[in-house]
Design a protein around this motif. Sequence first.
Motif, PDB file in Angstrom:
ATOM      1  N   GLU A 179     -33.680 -53.955 -22.077  1.00  0.00           N
ATOM      2  CA  GLU A 179     -34.157 -53.889 -23.216  1.00  0.00           C
ATOM      3  C   GLU A 179     -33.475 -52.600 -24.077  1.00  0.00           C
ATOM      4  OE1 GLU A 179     -38.214 -52.443 -22.814  1.00  0.00           O
ATOM      5  OE2 GLU A 179     -38.716 -54.559 -22.208  1.00  0.00           O
ATOM      6  N   ARG A 180     -33.280 -53.045 -25.372  1.00  0.00           N
ATOM      7  CA  ARG A 180     -32.512 -51.934 -26.377  1.00  0.00           C
ATOM      8  C   ARG A 180     -33.334 -51.598 -27.326  1.00  0.00           C
ATOM      9  NH1 ARG A 180     -29.086 -53.010 -30.912  1.00  0.00           N
ATOM     10  NH2 ARG A 180     -29.965 -55.296 -30.629  1.00  0.00           N
ATOM     11  N   ILE A 181     -33.123 -50.019 -27.603  1.00  0.00           N
ATOM     12  CA  ILE A 181     -33.723 -49.305 -28.734  1.00  0.00           C
ATOM     13  C   ILE A 181     -33.033 -49.126 -29.885  1.00  0.00           C
ATOM     14  CG2 ILE A 181     -35.181 -47.368 -29.140  1.00  0.00           C
ATOM     15  CD1 ILE A 181     -36.629 -48.969 -26.975  1.00  0.00           C
ATOM     16  N   VAL A 182     -33.830 -49.772 -30.945  1.00  0.00           N
ATOM     17  CA  VAL A 182     -33.005 -49.617 -32.279  1.00  0.00           C
ATOM     18  C   VAL A 182     -33.898 -48.741 -33.180  1.00  0.00           C
ATOM     19  CG1 VAL A 182     -32.415 -50.669 -34.408  1.00  0.00           C
ATOM     20  CG2 VAL A 182     -32.176 -51.862 -32.332  1.00  0.00           C
ATOM     21  N   ASP A 183     -33.224 -47.599 -33.513  1.00  0.00           N
ATOM     22  CA  ASP A 183     -34.144 -46.322 -34.373  1.00  0.00           C
ATOM     23  C   ASP A 183     -34.082 -46.818 -35.634  1.00  0.00           C
ATOM     24  OD1 ASP A 183     -34.445 -44.742 -32.309  1.00  0.00           O
ATOM     25  OD2 ASP A 183     -32.347 -43.743 -32.469  1.00  0.00           O
ATOM     26  N   PHE A 184     -35.168 -46.779 -36.442  1.00  0.00           N
ATOM     27  CA  PHE A 184     -35.377 -47.150 -37.726  1.00  0.00           C
ATOM     28  C   PHE A 184     -35.684 -45.874 -38.611  1.00  0.00           C
ATOM     29  CE2 PHE A 184     -38.896 -48.612 -40.839  1.00  0.00           C
ATOM     30  CZ  PHE A 184     -37.874 -49.213 -41.697  1.00  0.00           C
ATOM     31  N   GLU A 185     -35.291 -45.960 -39.750  1.00  0.00           N
ATOM     32  CA  GLU A 185     -35.510 -44.732 -40.574  1.00  0.00           C
ATOM     33  C   GLU A 185     -36.329 -45.294 -41.813  1.00  0.00           C
ATOM     34  OE1 GLU A 185     -35.378 -40.821 -41.699  1.00  0.00           O
ATOM     35  OE2 GLU A 185     -34.861 -41.679 -39.697  1.00  0.00           O
ATOM     36  N   PRO A 186     -37.518 -45.180 -42.125  1.00  0.00           N
ATOM     37  CA  PRO A 186     -38.125 -45.777 -43.356  1.00  0.00           C
ATOM     38  C   PRO A 186     -38.066 -44.926 -44.395  1.00  0.00           C
ATOM     39  CG  PRO A 186     -39.723 -44.286 -41.833  1.00  0.00           C
ATOM     40  CD  PRO A 186     -38.555 -44.452 -41.067  1.00  0.00           C
ATOM     41  N   LEU A 187     -38.031 -45.586 -45.605  1.00  0.00           N
ATOM     42  CA  LEU A 187     -37.821 -44.775 -46.942  1.00  0.00           C
ATOM     43  C   LEU A 187     -39.188 -44.097 -47.106  1.00  0.00           C
ATOM     44  CD1 LEU A 187     -36.321 -44.320 -49.459  1.00  0.00           C
ATOM     45  CD2 LEU A 187     -37.287 -46.470 -50.533  1.00  0.00           C
ATOM     46  N   VAL A 188     -39.067 -42.697 -47.471  1.00  0.00           N
ATOM     47  CA  VAL A 188     -40.187 -41.916 -47.954  1.00  0.00           C
ATOM     48  C   VAL A 188     -40.070 -41.425 -49.133  1.00  0.00           C
ATOM     49  CG1 VAL A 188     -41.348 -39.871 -46.916  1.00  0.00           C
ATOM     50  CG2 VAL A 188     -40.258 -41.078 -45.410  1.00  0.00           C
ATOM     51  N   LYS A 189     -41.513 -41.501 -49.582  1.00  0.00           N
ATOM     52  CA  LYS A 189     -41.733 -40.946 -51.078  1.00  0.00           C
ATOM     53  C   LYS A 189     -43.046 -40.114 -51.011  1.00  0.00           C
ATOM     54  CE  LYS A 189     -42.561 -42.573 -55.698  1.00  0.00           C
ATOM     55  NZ  LYS A 189     -42.722 -43.761 -56.697  1.00  0.00           N
ATOM     56  N   TRP A 190     -43.078 -39.019 -51.588  1.00  0.00           N
ATOM     57  CA  TRP A 190     -44.018 -37.909 -51.644  1.00  0.00           C
ATOM     58  C   TRP A 190     -44.423 -37.937 -53.073  1.00  0.00           C
ATOM     59  CZ3 TRP A 190     -44.803 -34.007 -47.498  1.00  0.00           C
ATOM     60  CH2 TRP A 190     -45.977 -33.564 -47.667  1.00  0.00           C
ATOM     61  N   ASP A 191     -45.774 -38.284 -53.571  1.00  0.00           N
ATOM     62  CA  ASP A 191     -46.350 -38.012 -54.770  1.00  0.00           C
ATOM     63  C   ASP A 191     -47.146 -37.133 -54.901  1.00  0.00           C
ATOM     64  OD1 ASP A 191     -44.631 -40.143 -55.833  1.00  0.00           O
ATOM     65  OD2 ASP A 191     -46.359 -41.894 -55.320  1.00  0.00           O
ATOM     66  N   LYS A 192     -47.139 -36.100 -55.570  1.00  0.00           N
ATOM     67  CA  LYS A 192     -47.990 -34.690 -55.696  1.00  0.00           C
ATOM     68  C   LYS A 192     -49.254 -35.242 -56.760  1.00  0.00           C
ATOM     69  CE  LYS A 192     -45.137 -31.361 -53.583  1.00  0.00           C
ATOM     70  NZ  LYS A 192     -45.892 -31.064 -52.429  1.00  0.00           N
ATOM     71  N   GLY A 193     -50.473 -34.807 -56.434  1.00  0.00           N
ATOM     72  CA  GLY A 193     -51.429 -34.911 -57.541  1.00  0.00           C
ATOM     73  C   GLY A 193     -52.255 -33.726 -57.418  1.00  0.00           C
ATOM     74  N   GLU A 194     -53.252 -33.742 -58.433  1.00  0.00           N
ATOM     75  CA  GLU A 194     -54.206 -32.406 -58.646  1.00  0.00           C
ATOM     76  C   GLU A 194     -55.109 -32.373 -57.403  1.00  0.00           C
ATOM     77  OE1 GLU A 194     -55.858 -32.495 -62.290  1.00  0.00           O
ATOM     78  OE2 GLU A 194     -54.042 -32.135 -63.255  1.00  0.00           O
ATOM     79  N   GLU A 195     -55.710 -33.365 -56.991  1.00  0.00           N
ATOM     80  CA  GLU A 195     -56.867 -33.233 -55.894  1.00  0.00           C
ATOM     81  C   GLU A 195     -56.139 -33.828 -54.562  1.00  0.00           C
ATOM     82  OE1 GLU A 195     -60.085 -35.666 -57.170  1.00  0.00           O
ATOM     83  OE2 GLU A 195     -60.439 -34.549 -59.048  1.00  0.00           O
ATOM     84  N   SER A 196     -54.964 -34.420 -54.493  1.00  0.00           N
ATOM     85  CA  SER A 196     -54.613 -34.963 -53.117  1.00  0.00           C
ATOM     86  C   SER A 196     -52.957 -35.525 -53.484  1.00  0.00           C
ATOM     87  CB  SER A 196     -55.422 -36.370 -52.681  1.00  0.00           C
ATOM     88  OG  SER A 196     -55.199 -37.271 -53.641  1.00  0.00           O
ATOM     89  N   ASP A 197     -52.364 -35.430 -52.121  1.00  0.00           N
ATOM     90  CA  ASP A 197     -51.031 -35.930 -52.196  1.00  0.00           C
ATOM     91  C   ASP A 197     -51.043 -37.236 -51.714  1.00  0.00           C
ATOM     92  OD1 ASP A 197     -50.438 -33.720 -53.580  1.00  0.00           O
ATOM     93  OD2 ASP A 197     -48.941 -33.015 -52.141  1.00  0.00           O
ATOM     94  N   THR A 198     -49.964 -38.048 -51.868  1.00  0.00           N
ATOM     95  CA  THR A 198     -49.851 -39.404 -51.207  1.00  0.00           C
ATOM     96  C   THR A 198     -48.333 -39.564 -50.862  1.00  0.00           C
ATOM     97  OG1 THR A 198     -51.203 -40.511 -52.757  1.00  0.00           O
ATOM     98  CG2 THR A 198     -49.868 -41.890 -51.481  1.00  0.00           C
ATOM     99  N   ILE A 199     -48.312 -39.855 -49.549  1.00  0.00           N
ATOM    100  CA  ILE A 199     -46.908 -39.936 -48.709  1.00  0.00           C
ATOM    101  C   ILE A 199     -46.921 -41.574 -48.555  1.00  0.00           C
ATOM    102  CG2 ILE A 199     -45.508 -39.330 -46.770  1.00  0.00           C
ATOM    103  CD1 ILE A 199     -47.429 -36.927 -46.395  1.00  0.00           C
ATOM    104  N   GLU A 200     -45.727 -42.082 -49.147  1.00  0.00           N
ATOM    105  CA  GLU A 200     -45.796 -43.606 -48.860  1.00  0.00           C
ATOM    106  C   GLU A 200     -44.371 -43.541 -47.929  1.00  0.00           C
ATOM    107  OE1 GLU A 200     -44.862 -45.105 -52.449  1.00  0.00           O
ATOM    108  OE2 GLU A 200     -46.949 -44.734 -53.268  1.00  0.00           O
ATOM    109  N   LEU A 201     -44.449 -44.671 -46.831  1.00  0.00           N
ATOM    110  CA  LEU A 201     -43.344 -44.888 -46.073  1.00  0.00           C
ATOM    111  C   LEU A 201     -43.271 -46.346 -46.042  1.00  0.00           C
ATOM    112  CD1 LEU A 201     -45.011 -42.418 -44.414  1.00  0.00           C
ATOM    113  CD2 LEU A 201     -43.387 -42.628 -42.946  1.00  0.00           C
ATOM    114  N   HIS A 202     -41.999 -46.857 -46.148  1.00  0.00           N
ATOM    115  CA  HIS A 202     -41.815 -48.393 -46.519  1.00  0.00           C
ATOM    116  C   HIS A 202     -41.390 -48.816 -45.066  1.00  0.00           C
ATOM    117  CE1 HIS A 202     -41.534 -48.557 -50.915  1.00  0.00           C
ATOM    118  NE2 HIS A 202     -41.422 -47.386 -50.634  1.00  0.00           N
TER     119      HIS A 202
END
Length: 216
Positions: free
Chosen positions: A6-29
């Motif tokens: 078996e072979r392991i392939v490291d994956f690096e997702p694209l990350v986006k961090w949106d800041k808001g007044e009441e909460s923040d949202t982290i997006e990972l593709h």
Amino acid sequence: MQGKKERIVDFEPLVKWDKGEESDTIELHVGGFRKGQLRVQVNNLGTLLVTGERQLEDKISWSRFRREFKLEKEYCLHSIRAKLGNGVLHIVVPRKLEAKSPIRLVNSQQAVPAEKTEPADRKENNHQPLAGVNHQPGEPDQTGTGSYERERVWMNGACWRLQFVSRRRVLQISVAVLAAAVTGTGIYLVSKYLLDHRNGLIMPGPTQYTTAIQQN
């Protein structure tokens, strides 16, 4: 013939961090990953850990990733939500609500209650001597009123001293009981911690929380 390794392939997702007044949202593709192949965890030290692992089409390779985010004290760690949709993992991190002190409006033109007044003739009677008694300044009071007033003042002072001593005694007893309760609770907690630690019930390291992932 030996099987393929078996072979392991490291994956690096694209990350986006949106800041808001009441909460923040982290997006990972994370295209290609399903709900059961992802995990979102956070510990009481404020470390958010997102991991994923899935098997590729060749059946011998695994794609995986691991991303960590440091959350400040302004975030509410117990209310983190995660949702997967269209290949994007949305992680909502709410902020702590600051307690605002209520604003008190003071009306500068508040109505002042009128003082209770007595009739003029009644006030004058309060300062008049008793009928039939000719009492001159500097002479002893023949009516006995002064003696009565002295006894009343003495009794009021004695009652006040008795109430002061009683309240002071009750306060001392309350403080002693509270100190004993705190000491007993502390001894119990320390003893329980040492016993559990010796029996292996307490494991070192931060507390870990797992966030359930929703899917559209």
